[in-house]
Design a protein around this motif. Structure first.
Motif, PDB file in Angstrom:
ATOM      1  N   SER A  77      56.526  52.226  59.379  1.00  0.00           N
ATOM      2  CA  SER A  77      57.152  51.553  58.107  1.00  0.00           C
ATOM      3  C   SER A  77      55.587  52.500  57.429  1.00  0.00           C
ATOM      4  O   SER A  77      54.630  52.621  57.794  1.00  0.00           O
ATOM      5  CB  SER A  77      56.712  50.599  58.154  1.00  0.00           C
ATOM      6  OG  SER A  77      55.899  49.424  57.915  1.00  0.00           O
ATOM      7  N   ILE A  78      56.060  52.309  56.389  1.00  0.00           N
ATOM      8  CA  ILE A  78      54.925  52.908  55.216  1.00  0.00           C
ATOM      9  C   ILE A  78      55.215  53.041  53.646  1.00  0.00           C
ATOM     10  O   ILE A  78      56.736  52.362  53.494  1.00  0.00           O
ATOM     11  CB  ILE A  78      55.137  54.795  54.916  1.00  0.00           C
ATOM     12  CG1 ILE A  78      53.955  55.281  53.676  1.00  0.00           C
ATOM     13  CG2 ILE A  78      56.444  55.538  55.063  1.00  0.00           C
ATOM     14  CD1 ILE A  78      53.524  56.316  53.894  1.00  0.00           C
ATOM     15  N   ASP A  79      54.835  51.851  52.867  1.00  0.00           N
ATOM     16  CA  ASP A  79      54.952  51.848  51.716  1.00  0.00           C
ATOM     17  C   ASP A  79      54.817  52.903  50.851  1.00  0.00           C
ATOM     18  O   ASP A  79      53.375  53.742  50.716  1.00  0.00           O
ATOM     19  CB  ASP A  79      53.630  50.627  51.779  1.00  0.00           C
ATOM     20  CG  ASP A  79      53.143  49.742  49.924  1.00  0.00           C
ATOM     21  OD1 ASP A  79      54.966  49.884  49.657  1.00  0.00           O
ATOM     22  OD2 ASP A  79      52.512  49.744  49.547  1.00  0.00           O
ATOM     23  N   PHE A  80      56.237  52.345  49.670  1.00  0.00           N
ATOM     24  CA  PHE A  80      56.426  52.982  48.600  1.00  0.00           C
ATOM     25  C   PHE A  80      56.156  52.694  47.589  1.00  0.00           C
ATOM     26  O   PHE A  80      56.385  53.420  46.110  1.00  0.00           O
ATOM     27  CB  PHE A  80      57.324  54.113  48.823  1.00  0.00           C
ATOM     28  CG  PHE A  80      57.451  55.691  49.522  1.00  0.00           C
ATOM     29  CD1 PHE A  80      58.867  56.528  48.929  1.00  0.00           C
ATOM     30  CD2 PHE A  80      57.990  55.293  50.949  1.00  0.00           C
ATOM     31  CE1 PHE A  80      58.256  57.862  49.442  1.00  0.00           C
ATOM     32  CE2 PHE A  80      57.983  56.471  51.597  1.00  0.00           C
ATOM     33  CZ  PHE A  80      58.067  57.542  50.779  1.00  0.00           C
ATOM     34  N   GLY A  81      55.538  51.299  47.756  1.00  0.00           N
ATOM     35  CA  GLY A  81      54.683  51.029  46.401  1.00  0.00           C
ATOM     36  C   GLY A  81      54.716  51.233  45.199  1.00  0.00           C
ATOM     37  O   GLY A  81      53.788  52.304  45.522  1.00  0.00           O
ATOM     38  N   PRO A  82      54.287  50.932  43.891  1.00  0.00           N
ATOM     39  CA  PRO A  82      53.946  51.171  43.230  1.00  0.00           C
ATOM     40  C   PRO A  82      52.389  51.612  43.011  1.00  0.00           C
ATOM     41  O   PRO A  82      52.576  52.813  41.815  1.00  0.00           O
ATOM     42  CB  PRO A  82      54.146  50.131  41.366  1.00  0.00           C
ATOM     43  CG  PRO A  82      55.376  49.388  42.297  1.00  0.00           C
ATOM     44  CD  PRO A  82      55.084  49.676  43.297  1.00  0.00           C
ATOM     45  N   GLU A  83      51.561  51.262  43.650  1.00  0.00           N
ATOM     46  CA  GLU A  83      50.671  51.665  43.802  1.00  0.00           C
ATOM     47  C   GLU A  83      49.909  52.398  45.224  1.00  0.00           C
ATOM     48  O   GLU A  83      48.804  52.054  45.600  1.00  0.00           O
ATOM     49  CB  GLU A  83      49.593  50.232  43.999  1.00  0.00           C
ATOM     50  CG  GLU A  83      49.081  48.943  43.106  1.00  0.00           C
ATOM     51  CD  GLU A  83      49.421  49.177  41.010  1.00  0.00           C
ATOM     52  OE1 GLU A  83      47.978  50.537  41.416  1.00  0.00           O
ATOM     53  OE2 GLU A  83      49.696  49.593  40.826  1.00  0.00           O
ATOM     54  N   SER A  84      51.418  52.590  45.455  1.00  0.00           N
ATOM     55  CA  SER A  84      51.092  53.018  47.275  1.00  0.00           C
ATOM     56  C   SER A  84      49.898  54.341  46.954  1.00  0.00           C
ATOM     57  O   SER A  84      50.674  55.389  46.147  1.00  0.00           O
ATOM     58  CB  SER A  84      52.451  53.484  47.895  1.00  0.00           C
ATOM     59  OG  SER A  84      52.988  54.056  46.931  1.00  0.00           O
ATOM     60  N   PRO A  85      49.583  55.592  47.803  1.00  0.00           N
ATOM     61  CA  PRO A  85      49.380  56.424  47.536  1.00  0.00           C
ATOM     62  C   PRO A  85      50.530  57.764  47.038  1.00  0.00           C
ATOM     63  O   PRO A  85      50.197  58.439  46.381  1.00  0.00           O
ATOM     64  CB  PRO A  85      47.851  56.858  48.882  1.00  0.00           C
ATOM     65  CG  PRO A  85      47.436  55.436  49.237  1.00  0.00           C
ATOM     66  CD  PRO A  85      49.112  54.437  48.849  1.00  0.00           C
ATOM     67  N   ILE A  86      51.676  57.250  48.244  1.00  0.00           N
ATOM     68  CA  ILE A  86      52.423  58.894  48.381  1.00  0.00           C
ATOM     69  C   ILE A  86      53.127  58.272  46.810  1.00  0.00           C
ATOM     70  O   ILE A  86      53.988  59.557  46.065  1.00  0.00           O
ATOM     71  CB  ILE A  86      53.347  58.427  49.064  1.00  0.00           C
ATOM     72  CG1 ILE A  86      54.456  59.617  49.083  1.00  0.00           C
ATOM     73  CG2 ILE A  86      54.294  57.210  48.927  1.00  0.00           C
ATOM     74  CD1 ILE A  86      54.848  59.901  50.675  1.00  0.00           C
ATOM     75  N   ARG A  87      53.233  57.058  46.049  1.00  0.00           N
ATOM     76  CA  ARG A  87      53.919  56.900  44.669  1.00  0.00           C
ATOM     77  C   ARG A  87      53.119  57.302  43.738  1.00  0.00           C
ATOM     78  O   ARG A  87      54.158  58.215  42.870  1.00  0.00           O
ATOM     79  CB  ARG A  87      54.220  55.776  44.505  1.00  0.00           C
ATOM     80  CG  ARG A  87      55.147  55.178  43.399  1.00  0.00           C
ATOM     81  CD  ARG A  87      56.617  55.548  43.680  1.00  0.00           C
ATOM     82  NE  ARG A  87      57.393  54.406  42.231  1.00  0.00           N
ATOM     83  CZ  ARG A  87      57.484  52.992  42.050  1.00  0.00           C
ATOM     84  NH1 ARG A  87      57.465  52.700  43.492  1.00  0.00           N
ATOM     85  NH2 ARG A  87      58.123  52.389  41.442  1.00  0.00           N
ATOM     86  N   LYS A  88      51.775  57.335  43.945  1.00  0.00           N
ATOM     87  CA  LYS A  88      51.638  58.040  42.737  1.00  0.00           C
ATOM     88  C   LYS A  88      51.476  59.631  42.781  1.00  0.00           C
ATOM     89  O   LYS A  88      51.406  60.337  42.324  1.00  0.00           O
ATOM     90  CB  LYS A  88      49.895  58.312  43.209  1.00  0.00           C
ATOM     91  CG  LYS A  88      48.941  56.544  42.870  1.00  0.00           C
ATOM     92  CD  LYS A  88      47.755  56.181  43.357  1.00  0.00           C
ATOM     93  CE  LYS A  88      47.269  54.840  42.787  1.00  0.00           C
ATOM     94  NZ  LYS A  88      46.404  54.946  43.246  1.00  0.00           N
ATOM     95  N   VAL A  89      52.379  60.402  43.971  1.00  0.00           N
ATOM     96  CA  VAL A  89      51.917  61.553  44.149  1.00  0.00           C
ATOM     97  C   VAL A  89      54.053  61.845  43.565  1.00  0.00           C
ATOM     98  O   VAL A  89      54.182  62.962  42.626  1.00  0.00           O
ATOM     99  CB  VAL A  89      51.862  62.128  45.279  1.00  0.00           C
ATOM    100  CG1 VAL A  89      53.350  63.642  45.694  1.00  0.00           C
ATOM    101  CG2 VAL A  89      51.319  62.231  45.833  1.00  0.00           C
ATOM    102  N   LEU A  90      54.713  61.246  44.164  1.00  0.00           N
ATOM    103  CA  LEU A  90      56.670  60.789  43.485  1.00  0.00           C
ATOM    104  C   LEU A  90      56.161  60.332  42.358  1.00  0.00           C
ATOM    105  O   LEU A  90      57.490  60.798  41.459  1.00  0.00           O
ATOM    106  CB  LEU A  90      57.050  60.132  44.450  1.00  0.00           C
ATOM    107  CG  LEU A  90      56.804  60.126  45.780  1.00  0.00           C
ATOM    108  CD1 LEU A  90      57.796  59.096  46.671  1.00  0.00           C
ATOM    109  CD2 LEU A  90      57.575  62.035  46.112  1.00  0.00           C
ATOM    110  N   GLY A  91      55.549  59.967  41.189  1.00  0.00           N
ATOM    111  CA  GLY A  91      55.483  59.636  39.571  1.00  0.00           C
ATOM    112  C   GLY A  91      55.941  58.411  40.153  1.00  0.00           C
ATOM    113  O   GLY A  91      56.727  57.096  40.023  1.00  0.00           O
TER     114      GLY A  91
END
Length: 340
Positions: free
Chosen positions: A313-327
């Motif tokens: 699993s990987i977190d896509f939550g608001p503070e996650s590193p990947i979310r910062k890329v996705l916007g």
């Protein structure tokens, strides 16, 4: 150094389930449970992520290749090696244990057996992955079990709400990922023998795909130590139209925007290859990824890939590193449910 600037993220092992061929992962928002299959064990796994409880149901077939929850009925639509079937509700997981009790279950009903019976019996073909459109129609694809054969005997079928079954494609090598754009007007499709993702125009009113064309080819190497290998496998869609496709024998999931541009890569360290992702969790902000044993698809190395077959699993939550890329406007999406 990698010869690209695509951001790379790492998924983490969530369940050390050591599946042989983990596949078909799907989130059920009604029950807040995660389900997936171990194909050749003919097992349906169920996880309660909030507690860690895990259950396993065993079916009396050679394979259980695909599952999808139903819209207004309990249980699932599923596929065995040669049949589309109705499955009962999964056993509710109550125990947190590395070796869940195996519960014996049977399909409730056979809906369709469109494949040639003799080819299923002699293991020339079997069903593999599937998908559901926005109206609840079920697409189920088959594959040639000899993946080195020059002839592609697989097919893609559509099963409508009234029970009508229609062959959509033939000459398929390994029918894999199927997904639909948020507006339902595009259909993405993977035949893993081609190592590309294809795209169709799609008419939700009729269930008809048209204008088949290439969407993306093989991705660049992850980095200098991890070249591009394997093929695309299963996929899922997020809520803004990005495609997330697993790489069989290549240890990652590729995120691709609607323009066909790679926007992120997710590693499954310790596993030789991912098989399919999905979004789940209370806000659809967790990606779950199934994997296969290291020996699947060629010579394996369990010592080098000790978590092959585990669930990630990987977190896509608001503070996650990947979310910062996705916007900020990014959102997850649940797979469509079968209305059969």
């Amino acid at each position: 150094m990698a010869s690209h600037t695509i951001p790379i993220f790492d998924a983490e092992v969530l369940v050390k389930c050591q599946n042989n061929l983990g596949e078909g992962v799907v989130w059920d928002s009604k029950t807040q449970l995660l389900h997936w299959v171990d194909i050749f064990a003919a097992q349906l796994h169920t996880l309660n992520p909030s507690t860690g409880a895990h259950s396993v149901d065993k079916y009396p077939s050679k394979c259980l290749t695909y599952i999808t929850p139903r819209t207004s009925q309990p249980g699932f639509i599923g596929a065995t090696e040669g049949a589309l079937v109705i499955l009962p509700e999964a056993t509710t997981p109550t125990e947190v244990t590395p070796t869940p009790k195996i519960n014996d279950k049977r399909p409730l009903k056979v809906l369709s057996e469109p494949l040639k019976a003799e080819l299923v019996k002699d293991e020339t073909i079997r069903f593999n992955d599937g998908g559901v459109d926005s109206k609840g129609r079920v697409f189920i694809g088959s594959m040639g079990q000899d993946e080195s054969a020059e002839v592609y005997p697989g097919e893609l079928w559509r099963y409508d709400l009234d029970g009508t079954q229609t062959k959509i494609l033939d000459q398929v090598g390994v029918s894999n990922g199927i997904g639909f754009s948020p507006d339902g007007k595009l259909m993405y499709y993977i035949d893993s023998r081609k190592d590309q993702i294809e795209i169709f125009n799609y008419d939700p009113s009729t269930g008809t795909p048209s204008d088949r064309r290439k969407f993306v080819s093989s991705p660049p190497a992850l980095d200098d130590a991890h070249p591009t290998e394997g093929v695309y496998d299963g996929l899922c869609m997020d809520g803004v139209g990005n495609v997330w496709a697993a790489r069989w024998r290549n240890g990652r999931v590729i995120g691709i925007n609607p323009k066909g541009e790679i926007i992120a890569m997710i590693r499954v360290r310790g596993s030789r290859g991912a098989t399919i992702p999905c979004f789940g969790g209370p806000n659809l902000e967790t990606m779950y990824i199934t994997t296969a044993a290291s020996h699947m698809g060629g010579p394996g190395d369990q010592a080098k890939y000790p978590n092959s077959g585990d669930l990630y699993s990987i977190d896509f939550g608001p503070e996650s590193p990947i979310r910062k890329v996705l916007g900020e406007g990014w959102k997850g999406a649940e797979r469509h449910r079968a209305s059969i």
